[in-house]
Design an enzyme around this catalytic site. Structure first.
Site, PDB file in Angstrom:
ATOM      1  CB  CYS A  81     -35.931   0.920-100.531  1.00  0.00           C
ATOM      2  SG  CYS A  81     -37.704   1.116-100.617  1.00  0.00           S
ATOM      3  CE1 TYR A  82     -36.328   9.347-102.253  1.00  0.00           C
ATOM      4  CE2 TYR A  82     -34.138   9.344-101.231  1.00  0.00           C
ATOM      5  CZ  TYR A  82     -35.141   9.997-101.928  1.00  0.00           C
ATOM      6  OH  TYR A  82     -34.963  11.298-102.319  1.00  0.00           O
ATOM      7  CG  ASP A 226     -31.880  -4.250 -73.149  1.00  0.00           C
ATOM      8  OD1 ASP A 226     -31.378  -5.285 -73.610  1.00  0.00           O
ATOM      9  OD2 ASP A 226     -32.980  -3.797 -73.497  1.00  0.00           O
TER      10      ASP A 226
HETATM   11  P1  XMP Z   1     -43.288  -3.735 -79.570  1.00  0.00           P
HETATM   12  O1  XMP Z   1     -44.444  -3.966 -78.649  1.00  0.00           O
HETATM   13  O2  XMP Z   1     -43.020  -2.297 -79.815  1.00  0.00           O
HETATM   14  O3  XMP Z   1     -42.032  -4.310 -78.820  1.00  0.00           O
HETATM   15  O4  XMP Z   1     -43.420  -4.532 -80.844  1.00  0.00           O
HETATM   16  C1  XMP Z   1     -40.768  -4.520 -79.393  1.00  0.00           C
HETATM   17  C2  XMP Z   1     -39.852  -5.039 -78.302  1.00  0.00           C
HETATM   18  O5  XMP Z   1     -39.589  -4.001 -77.360  1.00  0.00           O
HETATM   19  C3  XMP Z   1     -40.046  -4.359 -76.068  1.00  0.00           C
HETATM   20  N1  XMP Z   1     -40.657  -3.150 -75.507  1.00  0.00           N
HETATM   21  C4  XMP Z   1     -40.025  -2.308 -74.674  1.00  0.00           C
HETATM   22  N2  XMP Z   1     -38.798  -2.356 -74.118  1.00  0.00           N
HETATM   23  N3  XMP Z   1     -39.216  -0.329 -72.988  1.00  0.00           N
HETATM   24  C5  XMP Z   1     -38.414  -1.377 -73.262  1.00  0.00           C
HETATM   25  O6  XMP Z   1     -37.308  -1.416 -72.727  1.00  0.00           O
HETATM   26  C6  XMP Z   1     -40.453  -0.200 -73.508  1.00  0.00           C
HETATM   27  O7  XMP Z   1     -41.173   0.746 -73.246  1.00  0.00           O
HETATM   28  C7  XMP Z   1     -40.882  -1.252 -74.391  1.00  0.00           C
HETATM   29  N4  XMP Z   1     -42.030  -1.476 -75.074  1.00  0.00           N
HETATM   30  C8  XMP Z   1     -41.855  -2.641 -75.761  1.00  0.00           C
HETATM   31  C9  XMP Z   1     -41.031  -5.488 -76.283  1.00  0.00           C
HETATM   32  O8  XMP Z   1     -41.115  -6.317 -75.127  1.00  0.00           O
HETATM   33  C10 XMP Z   1     -40.450  -6.172 -77.488  1.00  0.00           C
HETATM   34  O9  XMP Z   1     -39.386  -7.021 -77.134  1.00  0.00           O
END
Ligand code: XMP
Length: 511
Positions: A81-82, A226
Protein backbone atom coordinates in the site's frame (compact mmCIF):
# COMPACT_ATOMS: atom_id res chain seq x y z
CA UNK A 1 20.82 -17.13 13.85
CA UNK A 2 17.32 -17.74 12.45
CA UNK A 3 16.21 -16.06 9.22
CA UNK A 4 14.57 -12.74 9.97
CA UNK A 5 12.38 -10.20 8.25
CA UNK A 6 12.45 -6.49 9.01
CA UNK A 7 9.17 -4.57 8.84
CA UNK A 8 9.45 -0.81 8.51
CA UNK A 9 6.35 0.79 10.00
CA UNK A 10 4.70 3.73 8.26
CA UNK A 11 1.78 3.85 10.70
CA UNK A 12 -0.74 1.42 9.25
CA UNK A 13 -3.32 -0.15 11.55
CA UNK A 14 -2.28 -3.45 9.99
CA UNK A 15 1.48 -3.37 10.62
CA UNK A 16 1.30 -5.90 13.47
CA UNK A 17 -0.91 -8.05 11.37
CA UNK A 18 1.92 -8.35 8.85
CA UNK A 19 4.25 -9.43 11.67
CA UNK A 20 1.71 -11.93 12.82
CA UNK A 21 1.24 -13.50 9.37
CA UNK A 22 5.00 -13.88 9.17
CA UNK A 23 5.03 -15.61 12.57
CA UNK A 24 2.31 -17.92 11.27
CA UNK A 25 4.64 -18.80 8.43
CA UNK A 26 7.23 -19.58 11.12
CA UNK A 27 9.68 -16.81 10.36
CA UNK A 28 10.97 -14.35 12.96
CA UNK A 29 10.24 -10.67 12.31
CA UNK A 30 10.60 -7.34 14.02
CA UNK A 31 8.89 -4.01 13.47
CA UNK A 32 11.00 -0.86 13.49
CA UNK A 33 10.11 2.76 12.73
CA UNK A 34 10.33 3.71 9.04
CA UNK A 35 13.17 6.20 9.52
CA UNK A 36 15.89 3.94 10.95
CA UNK A 37 19.27 4.33 9.31
CA UNK A 38 20.88 1.93 6.92
CA UNK A 39 23.43 0.89 9.60
CA UNK A 40 20.66 -0.33 11.86
CA UNK A 41 19.05 -2.17 8.96
CA UNK A 42 22.28 -3.90 8.04
CA UNK A 43 23.01 -4.76 11.67
CA UNK A 44 19.63 -6.49 11.87
CA UNK A 45 20.72 -8.55 8.88
CA UNK A 46 17.27 -9.25 7.40
CA UNK A 47 16.62 -11.75 4.62
CA UNK A 48 13.85 -9.43 3.45
CA UNK A 49 12.31 -6.03 4.20
CA UNK A 50 8.62 -5.16 4.22
CA UNK A 51 7.42 -1.57 3.99
CA UNK A 52 4.03 -1.30 5.72
CA UNK A 53 1.06 0.77 4.68
CA UNK A 54 0.29 4.07 6.31
CA UNK A 55 -2.10 7.00 6.27
CA UNK A 56 0.23 9.46 4.51
CA UNK A 57 0.55 10.51 0.88
CA UNK A 58 3.97 10.56 -0.79
CA UNK A 59 2.99 14.06 -1.96
CA UNK A 60 2.67 15.41 1.61
CA UNK A 61 5.42 17.87 2.45
CA UNK A 62 6.27 15.81 5.54
CA UNK A 63 5.73 12.39 3.92
CA UNK A 64 7.54 9.64 5.86
CA UNK A 65 10.44 8.32 3.78
CA UNK A 66 12.73 5.39 4.47
CA UNK A 67 16.48 5.53 3.85
CA UNK A 68 17.03 5.62 0.08
CA UNK A 69 19.58 2.78 0.42
CA UNK A 70 16.75 0.37 1.32
CA UNK A 71 16.22 -0.08 -2.42
CA UNK A 72 19.92 -0.69 -3.16
CA UNK A 73 20.86 -3.25 -0.52
CA UNK A 74 20.32 -6.37 -2.66
CA UNK A 75 17.86 -7.50 -0.02
CA UNK A 76 14.35 -8.21 -1.36
CA UNK A 77 11.82 -5.50 -0.44
CA UNK A 78 8.04 -5.81 -0.45
CA UNK A 79 6.10 -2.53 -0.32
CA UNK A 80 2.48 -2.79 0.80
CA UNK A 81 0.00 0.00 0.00
CA UNK A 82 1.79 3.21 1.09
CA UNK A 83 4.97 1.08 1.03
CA UNK A 84 4.42 0.37 -2.66
CA UNK A 85 3.62 3.99 -3.46
CA UNK A 86 6.79 5.02 -1.68
CA UNK A 87 8.81 2.44 -3.60
CA UNK A 88 7.37 3.73 -6.90
CA UNK A 89 7.96 7.35 -5.90
CA UNK A 90 11.53 6.84 -4.65
CA UNK A 91 12.47 4.68 -7.64
CA UNK A 92 11.27 7.19 -10.23
CA UNK A 93 7.64 6.21 -10.95
CA UNK A 94 4.54 8.32 -10.73
CA UNK A 95 1.97 8.33 -7.94
CA UNK A 96 -1.37 10.05 -8.39
CA UNK A 97 -2.83 12.05 -5.53
CA UNK A 98 -6.20 10.59 -4.59
CA UNK A 99 -9.43 12.15 -5.73
CA UNK A 100 -11.32 9.56 -3.76
CA UNK A 101 -10.41 6.56 -1.60
CA UNK A 102 -10.75 2.99 -2.80
CA UNK A 103 -11.94 0.95 0.13
CA UNK A 104 -13.17 -2.65 0.28
CA UNK A 105 -13.05 -5.84 -1.74
CA UNK A 106 -11.68 -5.78 -5.28
CA UNK A 107 -11.02 -8.39 -7.97
CA UNK A 108 -7.37 -8.78 -8.81
CA UNK A 109 -6.31 -10.04 -12.24
CA UNK A 110 -2.87 -11.65 -12.09
CA UNK A 111 -0.79 -11.41 -15.26
CA UNK A 112 2.53 -12.73 -13.97
CA UNK A 113 2.62 -15.89 -11.85
CA UNK A 114 6.35 -16.42 -11.75
CA UNK A 115 7.18 -15.72 -8.10
CA UNK A 116 5.03 -13.46 -5.85
CA UNK A 117 1.79 -14.87 -7.25
CA UNK A 118 3.06 -18.42 -7.81
CA UNK A 119 0.41 -21.10 -7.41
CA UNK A 120 -2.53 -18.67 -7.53
CA UNK A 121 -5.35 -18.60 -10.10
CA UNK A 122 -5.67 -15.74 -12.60
CA UNK A 123 -8.31 -13.96 -10.52
CA UNK A 124 -8.41 -13.55 -6.73
CA UNK A 125 -10.24 -11.34 -4.25
CA UNK A 126 -8.18 -8.70 -2.44
CA UNK A 127 -8.79 -5.95 0.13
CA UNK A 128 -8.05 -2.38 -0.82
CA UNK A 129 -7.80 0.60 1.51
CA UNK A 130 -5.94 3.44 -0.14
CA UNK A 131 -6.16 6.92 -1.53
CA UNK A 132 -3.16 7.50 -3.80
CA UNK A 133 -2.14 5.02 -6.46
CA UNK A 134 0.73 4.30 -8.85
CA UNK A 135 -0.03 5.56 -12.37
CA UNK A 136 3.37 5.06 -14.00
CA UNK A 137 5.88 2.32 -13.14
CA UNK A 138 9.43 3.29 -12.26
CA UNK A 139 12.08 2.36 -14.87
CA UNK A 140 12.76 -1.38 -15.07
CA UNK A 141 9.57 -2.38 -13.20
CA UNK A 142 6.92 -4.65 -14.71
CA UNK A 143 3.28 -5.16 -13.84
CA UNK A 144 2.31 -8.37 -12.02
CA UNK A 145 -1.39 -7.75 -11.41
CA UNK A 146 -4.11 -5.11 -11.69
CA UNK A 147 -7.66 -4.27 -10.65
CA UNK A 148 -10.23 -2.12 -12.39
CA UNK A 149 -9.41 0.89 -10.22
CA UNK A 150 -5.69 0.26 -9.82
CA UNK A 151 -4.14 -0.95 -13.09
CA UNK A 152 -0.80 -1.25 -11.28
CA UNK A 153 -2.01 -3.17 -8.25
CA UNK A 154 1.26 -5.10 -8.14
CA UNK A 155 4.67 -4.37 -9.66
CA UNK A 156 8.17 -5.77 -9.51
CA UNK A 157 11.77 -5.15 -10.47
CA UNK A 158 13.02 -8.73 -10.27
CA UNK A 159 16.67 -8.04 -10.74
CA UNK A 160 16.69 -5.61 -7.82
CA UNK A 161 14.32 -7.79 -5.75
CA UNK A 162 11.73 -5.02 -5.39
CA UNK A 163 8.03 -5.90 -5.20
CA UNK A 164 4.93 -3.82 -4.55
CA UNK A 165 1.32 -4.58 -3.64
CA UNK A 166 -1.34 -1.91 -3.64
CA UNK A 167 -3.74 -4.10 -1.62
CA UNK A 168 -3.34 -5.65 1.85
CA UNK A 169 -2.25 -9.31 1.73
CA UNK A 170 -2.14 -9.43 5.56
CA UNK A 171 -5.88 -9.02 6.25
CA UNK A 172 -8.40 -11.85 6.29
CA UNK A 173 -10.39 -10.11 3.54
CA UNK A 174 -7.59 -11.07 1.14
CA UNK A 175 -8.17 -14.83 1.49
CA UNK A 176 -5.08 -15.83 -0.52
CA UNK A 177 -2.89 -13.17 1.07
CA UNK A 178 -0.93 -15.72 3.02
CA UNK A 179 0.13 -17.50 -0.16
CA UNK A 180 1.48 -14.19 -1.46
CA UNK A 181 3.42 -13.51 1.77
CA UNK A 182 4.65 -17.07 1.82
CA UNK A 183 5.90 -16.67 -1.77
CA UNK A 184 7.74 -13.53 -0.70
CA UNK A 185 9.34 -15.21 2.31
CA UNK A 186 10.24 -18.55 0.83
CA UNK A 187 10.57 -18.07 -2.98
CA UNK A 188 11.95 -14.57 -3.01
CA UNK A 189 13.79 -14.09 0.33
CA UNK A 190 14.66 -17.80 0.67
CA UNK A 191 13.83 -17.86 4.39
CA UNK A 192 13.60 -21.13 6.30
CA UNK A 193 10.50 -21.67 8.50
CA UNK A 194 12.10 -22.28 11.91
CA UNK A 195 10.33 -19.89 14.35
CA UNK A 196 7.89 -21.50 16.86
CA UNK A 197 5.52 -20.50 19.67
CA UNK A 198 7.77 -22.50 22.05
CA UNK A 199 10.54 -20.09 21.11
CA UNK A 200 8.27 -17.17 21.97
CA UNK A 201 7.41 -18.81 25.31
CA UNK A 202 11.05 -19.30 26.22
CA UNK A 203 11.93 -15.75 25.24
CA UNK A 204 8.99 -14.29 27.21
CA UNK A 205 9.85 -16.22 30.35
CA UNK A 206 13.44 -15.05 30.19
CA UNK A 207 12.40 -11.46 29.61
CA UNK A 208 9.86 -11.42 32.43
CA UNK A 209 12.43 -12.88 34.85
CA UNK A 210 14.96 -10.32 33.83
CA UNK A 211 12.58 -7.37 34.15
CA UNK A 212 10.93 -8.45 37.40
CA UNK A 213 13.99 -9.65 39.31
CA UNK A 214 13.03 -10.08 42.97
CA UNK A 215 10.03 -7.72 42.80
CA UNK A 216 6.40 -8.68 43.27
CA UNK A 217 3.79 -8.74 40.53
CA UNK A 218 0.03 -8.29 40.60
CA UNK A 219 -2.13 -9.70 37.85
CA UNK A 220 -5.66 -8.69 37.06
CA UNK A 221 -7.33 -12.01 36.47
CA UNK A 222 -10.64 -11.84 34.61
CA UNK A 223 -10.95 -15.50 33.74
CA UNK A 224 -10.77 -14.66 30.05
CA UNK A 225 -8.18 -16.19 27.78
CA UNK A 226 -5.77 -13.25 27.86
CA UNK A 227 -5.50 -12.75 31.59
CA UNK A 228 -5.39 -16.50 32.22
CA UNK A 229 -2.51 -16.89 29.82
CA UNK A 230 -0.69 -13.89 31.30
CA UNK A 231 -1.17 -15.22 34.82
CA UNK A 232 0.23 -18.59 33.91
CA UNK A 233 3.09 -17.11 31.90
CA UNK A 234 4.14 -14.80 34.74
CA UNK A 235 3.70 -17.65 37.21
CA UNK A 236 5.98 -19.82 35.09
CA UNK A 237 8.52 -17.01 35.12
CA UNK A 238 8.47 -15.83 38.73
CA UNK A 239 6.31 -18.29 40.71
CA UNK A 240 5.02 -17.02 44.05
CA UNK A 241 6.17 -13.47 43.42
CA UNK A 242 2.86 -13.29 41.55
CA UNK A 243 -0.49 -12.55 43.20
CA UNK A 244 -3.64 -12.52 41.08
CA UNK A 245 -6.60 -10.35 41.88
CA UNK A 246 -10.02 -11.20 40.61
CA UNK A 247 -12.35 -8.20 40.77
CA UNK A 248 -16.07 -8.64 40.56
CA UNK A 249 -16.96 -5.30 38.97
CA UNK A 250 -20.65 -6.11 38.86
CA UNK A 251 -20.43 -6.21 35.07
CA UNK A 252 -19.69 -9.91 34.72
CA UNK A 253 -21.79 -12.55 33.05
CA UNK A 254 -24.01 -14.92 34.96
CA UNK A 255 -22.00 -17.30 37.21
CA UNK A 256 -18.69 -15.84 35.98
CA UNK A 257 -17.09 -15.11 39.33
CA UNK A 258 -17.67 -18.59 40.66
CA UNK A 259 -16.57 -20.20 37.41
CA UNK A 260 -13.27 -18.33 37.35
CA UNK A 261 -12.44 -19.11 40.95
CA UNK A 262 -13.35 -22.79 40.50
CA UNK A 263 -11.27 -23.08 37.35
CA UNK A 264 -8.28 -21.45 38.91
CA UNK A 265 -8.35 -23.35 42.15
CA UNK A 266 -8.80 -26.60 40.23
CA UNK A 267 -6.21 -26.07 37.55
CA UNK A 268 -3.66 -23.79 39.13
CA UNK A 269 -1.97 -23.33 42.41
CA UNK A 270 -1.73 -19.62 41.92
CA UNK A 271 -2.45 -17.15 44.67
CA UNK A 272 -5.85 -15.58 43.81
CA UNK A 273 -7.60 -12.89 45.87
CA UNK A 274 -11.27 -12.27 45.24
CA UNK A 275 -12.61 -8.71 45.59
CA UNK A 276 -16.29 -7.90 45.36
CA UNK A 277 -16.33 -4.30 44.15
CA UNK A 278 -19.61 -4.38 42.24
CA UNK A 279 -21.30 -1.65 44.28
CA UNK A 280 -18.47 0.81 43.74
CA UNK A 281 -18.52 0.33 39.98
CA UNK A 282 -22.27 0.59 39.68
CA UNK A 283 -22.34 3.71 41.85
CA UNK A 284 -19.84 5.44 39.65
CA UNK A 285 -21.62 4.40 36.46
CA UNK A 286 -25.02 5.70 37.55
CA UNK A 287 -26.36 8.31 35.13
CA UNK A 288 -23.40 7.94 32.73
CA UNK A 289 -24.40 7.33 29.12
CA UNK A 290 -21.35 8.26 27.05
CA UNK A 291 -19.47 5.11 25.95
CA UNK A 292 -15.99 6.57 26.30
CA UNK A 293 -16.81 7.98 29.72
CA UNK A 294 -18.11 4.59 30.83
CA UNK A 295 -14.90 2.92 29.64
CA UNK A 296 -12.70 5.48 31.39
CA UNK A 297 -14.60 5.19 34.67
CA UNK A 298 -14.35 1.42 34.64
CA UNK A 299 -10.63 1.54 33.86
CA UNK A 300 -9.99 4.03 36.66
CA UNK A 301 -12.05 2.17 39.23
CA UNK A 302 -10.18 -1.02 38.39
CA UNK A 303 -6.89 0.62 39.13
CA UNK A 304 -8.21 2.04 42.41
CA UNK A 305 -9.26 -1.42 43.52
CA UNK A 306 -5.84 -2.73 42.60
CA UNK A 307 -4.09 0.02 44.47
CA UNK A 308 -6.08 -0.81 47.58
CA UNK A 309 -5.45 -4.53 47.30
CA UNK A 310 -1.82 -4.01 46.49
CA UNK A 311 -1.53 -1.75 49.54
CA UNK A 312 -2.67 -4.66 51.68
CA UNK A 313 0.05 -6.85 50.19
CA UNK A 314 2.98 -4.55 50.92
CA UNK A 315 5.17 -3.29 48.12
CA UNK A 316 4.16 -4.45 44.64
CA UNK A 317 6.06 -3.04 41.73
CA UNK A 318 4.48 -4.58 38.63
CA UNK A 319 1.02 -5.02 37.22
CA UNK A 320 0.73 -7.76 34.60
CA UNK A 321 -2.00 -7.25 32.02
CA UNK A 322 -3.31 -9.29 29.12
CA UNK A 323 -3.16 -6.45 26.63
CA UNK A 324 -3.17 -7.79 23.10
CA UNK A 325 -2.10 -6.12 19.94
CA UNK A 326 -5.60 -5.17 18.70
CA UNK A 327 -6.22 -3.43 22.07
CA UNK A 328 -3.07 -1.44 21.60
CA UNK A 329 -3.59 -0.44 18.01
CA UNK A 330 -7.21 0.60 18.42
CA UNK A 331 -6.55 2.71 21.53
CA UNK A 332 -3.32 4.41 20.70
CA UNK A 333 -1.02 4.27 17.77
CA UNK A 334 2.57 3.23 17.93
CA UNK A 335 3.40 5.85 15.36
CA UNK A 336 0.78 8.47 15.94
CA UNK A 337 -1.08 8.67 12.65
CA UNK A 338 -3.77 6.00 13.13
CA UNK A 339 -6.93 7.26 14.79
CA UNK A 340 -8.28 6.24 18.22
CA UNK A 341 -11.28 4.01 17.74
CA UNK A 342 -12.17 3.03 21.31
CA UNK A 343 -10.38 3.44 24.61
CA UNK A 344 -9.86 -0.18 25.39
CA UNK A 345 -10.07 -0.92 29.02
CA UNK A 346 -6.62 -2.46 29.18
CA UNK A 347 -4.90 0.52 27.69
CA UNK A 348 -6.63 3.83 27.08
CA UNK A 349 -8.91 3.57 30.11
CA UNK A 350 -6.00 3.71 32.52
CA UNK A 351 -5.23 6.89 34.45
CA UNK A 352 -2.03 8.65 33.49
CA UNK A 353 -0.14 8.19 36.74
CA UNK A 354 0.03 4.56 37.60
CA UNK A 355 1.54 3.39 40.85
CA UNK A 356 2.67 0.25 39.02
CA UNK A 357 4.92 -0.46 36.13
CA UNK A 358 2.94 -2.32 33.48
CA UNK A 359 4.01 -5.75 32.34
CA UNK A 360 2.31 -6.64 29.07
CA UNK A 361 3.93 -9.77 27.69
CA UNK A 362 1.17 -10.43 25.12
CA UNK A 363 1.32 -6.96 23.62
CA UNK A 364 2.55 -8.17 20.25
CA UNK A 365 0.17 -11.09 19.96
CA UNK A 366 -3.26 -11.69 18.52
CA UNK A 367 -5.99 -13.70 20.17
CA UNK A 368 -5.44 -17.00 18.43
CA UNK A 369 -1.71 -16.79 19.09
CA UNK A 370 -2.53 -16.27 22.76
CA UNK A 371 -4.72 -19.36 22.64
CA UNK A 372 -1.86 -21.31 21.10
CA UNK A 373 0.51 -20.02 23.78
CA UNK A 374 -1.99 -21.06 26.48
CA UNK A 375 -2.33 -24.46 24.87
CA UNK A 376 1.38 -25.18 24.86
CA UNK A 377 1.57 -24.15 28.54
CA UNK A 378 -1.09 -26.77 29.25
CA UNK A 379 -4.14 -24.59 29.88
CA UNK A 380 -7.38 -26.57 29.48
CA UNK A 381 -9.56 -26.01 26.42
CA UNK A 382 -12.44 -24.57 28.46
CA UNK A 383 -10.10 -21.69 29.31
CA UNK A 384 -8.20 -21.15 26.05
CA UNK A 385 -11.22 -21.78 23.82
CA UNK A 386 -13.52 -19.37 25.64
CA UNK A 387 -14.96 -16.58 23.52
CA UNK A 388 -13.41 -13.16 24.21
CA UNK A 389 -15.16 -10.94 26.73
CA UNK A 390 -14.31 -7.24 26.94
CA UNK A 391 -12.62 -5.77 30.02
CA UNK A 392 -15.48 -3.31 30.69
CA UNK A 393 -17.81 -6.30 30.62
CA UNK A 394 -21.54 -5.99 30.15
CA UNK A 395 -21.27 -2.20 30.47
CA UNK A 396 -20.35 -1.93 26.78
CA UNK A 397 -23.23 -4.24 25.85
CA UNK A 398 -25.83 -2.07 27.58
CA UNK A 399 -26.19 0.91 25.32
CA UNK A 400 -26.52 4.01 27.50
CA UNK A 401 -26.92 3.94 31.26
CA UNK A 402 -25.98 0.84 33.23
CA UNK A 403 -28.11 -0.13 36.22
CA UNK A 404 -29.00 -3.28 38.16
CA UNK A 405 -32.26 -3.86 36.30
CA UNK A 406 -30.61 -3.65 32.89
CA UNK A 407 -27.74 -5.85 34.04
CA UNK A 408 -30.19 -8.47 35.25
CA UNK A 409 -31.99 -8.47 31.89
CA UNK A 410 -28.79 -8.65 29.88
CA UNK A 411 -27.30 -11.41 32.05
CA UNK A 412 -30.35 -13.58 31.64
CA UNK A 413 -30.57 -12.96 27.89
CA UNK A 414 -26.84 -13.55 27.44
CA UNK A 415 -26.97 -16.85 29.34
CA UNK A 416 -29.70 -18.03 26.96
CA UNK A 417 -27.66 -17.03 23.91
CA UNK A 418 -24.60 -18.87 25.20
CA UNK A 419 -26.58 -21.98 26.14
CA UNK A 420 -28.31 -22.19 22.75
CA UNK A 421 -25.17 -21.48 20.74
CA UNK A 422 -23.35 -24.21 22.70
CA UNK A 423 -26.23 -26.62 22.18
CA UNK A 424 -26.01 -25.98 18.42
CA UNK A 425 -22.30 -26.91 18.58
CA UNK A 426 -21.25 -23.44 17.42
CA UNK A 427 -19.74 -21.93 20.56
CA UNK A 428 -16.13 -22.78 19.77
CA UNK A 429 -16.56 -22.25 16.04
CA UNK A 430 -17.44 -18.58 16.13
CA UNK A 431 -15.42 -15.71 17.51
CA UNK A 432 -18.13 -14.18 19.69
CA UNK A 433 -21.86 -14.57 20.21
CA UNK A 434 -23.72 -12.49 22.78
CA UNK A 435 -26.71 -10.33 23.65
CA UNK A 436 -26.85 -6.53 23.74
CA UNK A 437 -29.46 -4.49 25.60
CA UNK A 438 -30.83 -1.48 23.78
CA UNK A 439 -32.15 1.39 25.89
CA UNK A 440 -35.31 1.68 23.85
CA UNK A 441 -38.71 0.32 24.65
CA UNK A 442 -41.12 -0.85 21.99
CA UNK A 443 -44.73 -1.95 21.98
CA UNK A 444 -45.66 -5.61 22.00
CA UNK A 445 -48.56 -7.80 22.91
CA UNK A 446 -48.47 -10.73 25.34
CA UNK A 447 -51.69 -12.61 26.01
CA UNK A 448 -54.25 -9.87 25.61
CA UNK A 449 -52.07 -7.25 27.20
CA UNK A 450 -50.13 -4.46 25.58
CA UNK A 451 -46.48 -4.50 26.64
CA UNK A 452 -43.88 -1.74 26.46
CA UNK A 453 -40.45 -3.23 27.05
CA UNK A 454 -36.77 -3.39 26.09
CA UNK A 455 -35.20 -4.66 22.87
CA UNK A 456 -32.39 -7.22 22.95
CA UNK A 457 -30.03 -7.48 19.99
CA UNK A 458 -28.13 -10.67 19.21
CA UNK A 459 -24.60 -10.30 17.88
CA UNK A 460 -22.57 -13.19 16.44
CA UNK A 461 -19.36 -12.61 14.52
CA UNK A 462 -16.63 -14.57 12.79
CA UNK A 463 -13.15 -13.15 13.11
CA UNK A 464 -9.54 -14.24 13.14
CA UNK A 465 -8.22 -11.48 15.33
CA UNK A 466 -11.00 -9.06 16.27
CA UNK A 467 -9.59 -6.45 13.87
CA UNK A 468 -12.08 -7.26 11.14
CA UNK A 469 -15.21 -9.36 11.52
CA UNK A 470 -18.17 -10.68 9.56
CA UNK A 471 -21.59 -11.32 11.04
CA UNK A 472 -22.42 -15.00 11.23
CA UNK A 473 -25.37 -16.42 9.33
CA UNK A 474 -26.74 -18.31 12.35
CA UNK A 475 -29.39 -20.90 11.40
CA UNK A 476 -32.93 -19.47 11.49
CA UNK A 477 -34.07 -22.27 13.80
CA UNK A 478 -31.41 -21.28 16.35
CA UNK A 479 -32.33 -17.59 16.10
CA UNK A 480 -35.94 -18.53 16.55
CA UNK A 481 -35.18 -20.57 19.68
CA UNK A 482 -33.09 -17.76 21.15
CA UNK A 483 -35.75 -15.18 20.39
CA UNK A 484 -38.57 -17.27 21.84
CA UNK A 485 -36.65 -18.08 24.98
CA UNK A 486 -35.44 -14.54 25.60
CA UNK A 487 -38.91 -13.05 25.18
CA UNK A 488 -40.61 -15.75 27.24
CA UNK A 489 -38.03 -16.18 29.98
CA UNK A 490 -36.52 -12.74 30.49
CA UNK A 491 -38.83 -10.32 32.18
CA UNK A 492 -38.63 -6.87 30.63
CA UNK A 493 -37.95 -7.86 27.00
CA UNK A 494 -40.59 -8.08 24.27
CA UNK A 495 -38.47 -7.89 21.11
CA UNK A 496 -35.28 -9.51 19.80
CA UNK A 497 -33.37 -8.29 16.74
CA UNK A 498 -30.32 -9.63 14.93
CA UNK A 499 -27.28 -7.47 14.21
CA UNK A 500 -26.18 -7.96 10.60
CA UNK A 501 -23.25 -5.53 10.49
CA UNK A 502 -19.62 -6.38 9.82
CA UNK A 503 -16.47 -4.74 11.16
CA UNK A 504 -15.51 -2.39 9.61
CA UNK A 505 -17.53 -0.22 9.38
CA UNK A 506 -19.25 -1.33 12.62
CA UNK A 507 -17.33 -2.62 15.64
CA UNK A 508 -17.96 -5.91 17.41
CA UNK A 509 -19.13 -4.47 20.73
CA UNK A 510 -21.83 -1.83 20.52
CA UNK A 511 -19.90 0.68 22.62
P1 XMP B 1 -14.51 -3.93 18.98
O1 XMP B 1 -15.81 -3.67 19.67
O2 XMP B 1 -13.51 -2.86 19.20
O3 XMP B 1 -13.93 -5.23 19.65
O4 XMP B 1 -14.70 -4.27 17.52
C1 XMP B 1 -12.84 -5.98 19.18
C2 XMP B 1 -12.60 -7.11 20.15
O5 XMP B 1 -12.09 -6.59 21.38
C3 XMP B 1 -12.96 -6.88 22.46
N1 XMP B 1 -13.01 -5.67 23.28
C4 XMP B 1 -12.27 -5.49 24.39
N2 XMP B 1 -11.41 -6.30 25.03
N3 XMP B 1 -11.02 -4.64 26.65
C5 XMP B 1 -10.81 -5.88 26.17
O6 XMP B 1 -10.03 -6.61 26.78
C6 XMP B 1 -11.87 -3.76 26.07
O7 XMP B 1 -12.06 -2.65 26.52
C7 XMP B 1 -12.53 -4.21 24.88
N4 XMP B 1 -13.43 -3.64 24.05
C8 XMP B 1 -13.70 -4.56 23.07
C9 XMP B 1 -14.29 -7.23 21.82
O8 XMP B 1 -15.06 -8.09 22.67
C10 XMP B 1 -13.85 -7.87 20.53
O9 XMP B 1 -13.47 -9.21 20.73
Amino acid sequence: MEDRILILDFGSQYTQLIARRIRELRVYSEIRPYHIGVDEIEAFSPKGIILSGGPSSVHDSDAPLCAAEVFQLSIPVLGICYGMQLMAYMCGGDVEKAQKREYGKASLVIVDHSDLFKGLPDGIQVWMSHGDKVIALPPGFTILAGTENSPYASMAHRKRGLYGLQFHPEVAHTPQGKVILSNFLFNICRCKPTWTMEAFLGKSIREIRQVVGEERVLCALSGGVDSSVVALLVYRAVGDQLTCIFVDNGLLRSGEAKRVLDTFSRHFHINVRFVDASERFLDRLRGITDPEEKRKIIGEEFIRVFEEEAGKLGHVRYLAQGTLYPDVIESTSVMGPSATIKSHHNVGGLPEHLPFTLLEPLRELFKDEVRELGRIMGLPWEVVGRQPFPGPGLAVRIVGEVNEERLRILREADAIVEEEVRREGLYYKIWQSFAVLLPVKTVGVMGDERTYEYVVAIRAVESLDGMTADWVKLPYALLERISNRVINEVEGVNRVVYDISSKPPSTIEWE
